[in-house]
Design a protein around this motif. Structure first.
Motif, short mmCIF file in Angstrom:
data_model
loop_
_atom_site.label_atom_id
_atom_site.label_comp_id
_atom_site.label_asym_id
_atom_site.label_seq_id
_atom_site.Cartn_x
_atom_site.Cartn_y
_atom_site.Cartn_z
N GLY A 1 119.93 32.37 80.74
CA GLY A 1 119.84 33.08 82.02
C GLY A 1 118.94 32.37 83.03
O GLY A 1 118.29 33.04 83.84
N GLY A 2 118.88 31.05 82.95
CA GLY A 2 118.09 30.30 83.93
C GLY A 2 116.59 30.31 83.65
O GLY A 2 115.82 29.78 84.46
N VAL A 3 116.17 30.89 82.51
CA VAL A 3 114.72 30.92 82.21
C VAL A 3 114.35 29.65 81.44
O VAL A 3 114.88 29.42 80.34
N PRO A 4 113.48 28.81 81.97
CA PRO A 4 113.05 27.63 81.23
C PRO A 4 112.50 28.05 79.86
O PRO A 4 111.64 28.93 79.78
N SER A 5 113.03 27.44 78.79
CA SER A 5 112.70 27.93 77.44
C SER A 5 112.32 26.76 76.56
O SER A 5 112.99 25.73 76.55
N ILE A 6 111.25 26.92 75.76
CA ILE A 6 110.80 25.86 74.86
C ILE A 6 110.55 26.47 73.47
O ILE A 6 110.82 27.64 73.25
N ALA B 1 114.60 23.83 88.74
CA ALA B 1 114.38 22.41 88.40
C ALA B 1 113.84 22.29 86.98
O ALA B 1 114.26 21.42 86.20
N LEU B 2 112.93 23.18 86.61
CA LEU B 2 112.33 23.13 85.28
C LEU B 2 113.39 23.46 84.21
O LEU B 2 113.46 22.81 83.16
N HIS B 3 114.21 24.48 84.51
CA HIS B 3 115.26 24.86 83.57
C HIS B 3 116.21 23.68 83.35
O HIS B 3 116.55 23.34 82.21
N GLU B 4 116.60 23.05 84.43
CA GLU B 4 117.53 21.92 84.36
C GLU B 4 116.92 20.77 83.54
O GLU B 4 117.58 20.19 82.68
N ALA B 5 115.65 20.46 83.82
CA ALA B 5 115.01 19.33 83.14
C ALA B 5 114.88 19.61 81.64
O ALA B 5 115.20 18.76 80.81
N ILE B 6 114.44 20.82 81.30
CA ILE B 6 114.21 21.14 79.87
C ILE B 6 115.56 21.21 79.14
O ILE B 6 115.70 20.72 78.01
N ALA B 7 116.57 21.81 79.80
CA ALA B 7 117.90 21.90 79.18
C ALA B 7 118.46 20.50 78.94
O ALA B 7 119.03 20.22 77.87
N ALA C 1 105.65 19.54 75.22
CA ALA C 1 104.45 19.78 76.05
C ALA C 1 104.22 18.58 76.96
O ALA C 1 103.96 18.72 78.16
N ASP C 2 104.35 17.40 76.39
CA ASP C 2 104.16 16.17 77.17
C ASP C 2 105.25 16.05 78.25
O ASP C 2 104.96 15.76 79.41
N PHE C 3 106.48 16.36 77.85
CA PHE C 3 107.61 16.27 78.79
C PHE C 3 107.43 17.23 79.97
O PHE C 3 107.58 16.85 81.13
N VAL C 4 107.08 18.47 79.68
CA VAL C 4 106.93 19.47 80.75
C VAL C 4 105.78 19.09 81.67
O VAL C 4 105.90 19.15 82.90
N ALA C 5 104.66 18.67 81.07
CA ALA C 5 103.48 18.36 81.89
C ALA C 5 103.74 17.18 82.84
O ALA C 5 103.07 17.04 83.85
N LYS C 6 104.74 16.35 82.49
CA LYS C 6 105.03 15.18 83.35
C LYS C 6 106.00 15.52 84.49
O LYS C 6 106.32 14.65 85.31
N GLN C 7 106.49 16.76 84.55
CA GLN C 7 107.46 17.10 85.61
C GLN C 7 106.77 17.10 86.97
O GLN C 7 105.56 17.31 87.08
N GLU D 1 119.93 16.20 75.16
CA GLU D 1 119.79 14.81 74.72
C GLU D 1 119.38 14.78 73.24
O GLU D 1 119.95 14.04 72.43
N LEU D 2 118.40 15.63 72.87
CA LEU D 2 117.98 15.67 71.47
C LEU D 2 119.12 16.16 70.58
O LEU D 2 119.31 15.68 69.47
N TRP D 3 119.90 17.12 71.09
CA TRP D 3 121.04 17.66 70.34
C TRP D 3 122.02 16.54 70.00
O TRP D 3 122.49 16.42 68.87
N ARG D 4 122.31 15.69 71.00
CA ARG D 4 123.25 14.58 70.77
C ARG D 4 122.66 13.61 69.75
O ARG D 4 123.32 13.21 68.80
N GLU D 5 121.38 13.27 69.92
CA GLU D 5 120.75 12.32 68.99
C GLU D 5 120.73 12.85 67.56
O GLU D 5 120.68 12.08 66.62
#
Ligand SMILES: Cc1cc2nc3c(=O)[nH]c(=O)nc-3n(C[C@H](O)[C@H](O)[C@H](O)COP(=O)(O)OP(=O)(O)OC[C@H]3O[C@@H](n4cnc5c(N)ncnc54)[C@H](O)[C@@H]3O)c2cc1C
Length: 381
Positions: A253-258, A293-299, A280-286, A304-308
């Protein structure tokens, strides 16, 4: 000033809060937790190679135990691995974070409703921010097919020293009934240890009395006489077989989730500490902390991790769908005959191509037709 609400004061948001305080003094945040203390009742462990040097530096003040090596035991092999192992006790996590957070922490505050930019608390108070970062536990979803790692752990004091200096992270010489079962032992002092009975199972419920009996049987077989139970923890961890990660993220629902809420965990072990440190490192570098924007970046990071990690999910399908439940231990025994650096990359979820070929080489310890079917399915059928 950017304002965030971190919803859920467990592992993922606790580490994110630490990282934000360290590297982003320009961001104002409130950590909102339903319970009266942070961190719940856990012992979180990790292998040395799971984290970078920067990751180790972030968690160092939280670490309550460290060991120089670890071992595994199976019916046909016993192996000592010279890889340091670490544990974080939730009590220490809570004490350290609580002392640093000060006015940024709100305990005893349960969210009744969550949106990308607001949290409505039980009792009606509405909190608003530029974005909410949600890490309040595992979501209910059919987008991802999971099985379970279930366990009960007891911190026991013994009548005499147990004689262990390093953890046994898998002792699968224990009776195998209904799934892959092993005992996990963390020696905490000369006469205390956390002893966990763990199973890779199709059903996600914990039969606590049965697991407690297995712990007692294990201790007896080792010649350890428990005289006191200091604490107990239990868990049901998700093990991912397959699914639709785009649908998973649509359902947020558009909520940035970790954390587990954002599917950030190792597909085979269910452990999330290494991912929580990375995220934590990824989010802090945004740069853009607006909710979309945060939702899009985290998703995108999660996808990417899912594919790997498709290979790790395929291994799970081999483990759960291809063979007989009581023989799953053979897959793990075979794995532990492989080189130590491959094993380290497996736990860090950073397998390279040659590792994958090595894992698939030779005669599979599960029936070949079942293995093929399992590799081709997405686990949800
Ligand atoms: C007993 C146990 C041991 C584990 N051991 C390991 C390990 O050794 N290594 C490892 O890597 N992983 C381990 N895991 C797996 C995983 O890493 C943990 O489950 C981890 O705590 C998940 O982090 P998280 O932040 O997503 O969720 P959690 O740490 O569970 O945090 C969620 C927080 O949200 C709060 N919350 C929930 N609902 C609301 C609400 N409505 N409003 C406000 N707050 C709310 C909860 O009270 C909780 O504090 C273990 C899990 C368990 C259960």
């Amino acid at each position: 000033m950017t304002k965030l609400i971190l919803l859920g004061g467990g592992l993922a948001n606790g580490l994110l809060a630490l990282e934000l305080m360290r590297s982003r003094p320009d961001i104002d945040f409130t950590l909102v937790e339903a319970e009266s203390a942070l961190g719940g009742n856990h012992t979180w462990s990790f292998h040395h190679d799971d984290l970078t040097d920067a990751g180790h530096a972030l968690v160092r003040p939280l670490v309550s135990h460290r060991w120089t090596g670890q071992s595994v035991r199976f019916p046909n092999i016993r192996r000592d691995l010279p890889v340091p192992y670490y544990s974080i006790a939730a009590e220490r996590f809570a004490a350290h974070l609580t002392s640093l957070l000060g006015h940024r922490l709100r305990l005893n505050s349960r969210a009744a409703q969550v949106g990308p930019k607001h949290v409505l608390l039980d009792g009606g108070e509405r909190l608003e921010a530029d974005a909410v970062i949600r890490a309040d536990g595992i979501p209910r979803t059919e987008a991802v097919a999971i099985r379970f790692q279930t366990f009960v752990g007891q911190e026991l004091r013994f009548a005499r020293p147990h004689g262990l200096t390093n953890p046994i992270i898998m002792d699968a010489t224990t009776p195998q009934e209904g799934g892959y079962r092993f005992t996990y032992v963390l020696p905490l002092s000369a006469d205390t240890a956390l002893v966990e009975d763990t199973a890779y199972e199709d059903g996600g419920w914990v039969d606590r009395p049965a697991l407690e009996r297995r712990i007692a049987d294990y201790c007896r077989a080792q010649g350890w006489e428990p005289v006191e139970t200091l604490r107990e923890e239990h868990g049901v961890l998700p093990i991912t077989l397959g699914g639709d990660i785009d649908r998973f993220w649509r359902e947020t629902g558009g909520v940035p989730s970790i954390g587990l809420r954002g599917n950030f965990f190792h597909p085979v072990t269910g452990y999330s500490l290494p991912d929580a440190v990375r995220v934590a490192d990824f989010v802090a570098k945004q740069r853009d902390f607006s909710a979309p924007a945060l939702h899009e970046a985290i998703a995108s990071y999660s996808k990417e991790l899912w594919r790997e990690r498709s290979f790790l999910r395929a291994l799970n399908r081999m483990l759960f769908l291809a063979g007989h439940a009581d023989r799953r231990w053979q897959v793990m025994e075979r794995f532990y005959r492989l080189p130590g650096d491959l094993i380290a990359r497996f736990y860090a979820a950073e397998l390279i191509v040659s590792d994958k070929l090595r894992l698939l080489a030779g005669k599979p310890p599960v029936p070949i037709l079942g293995a093929m079917k399992a590799l081709l399915s997405d686990g949800r059928a």
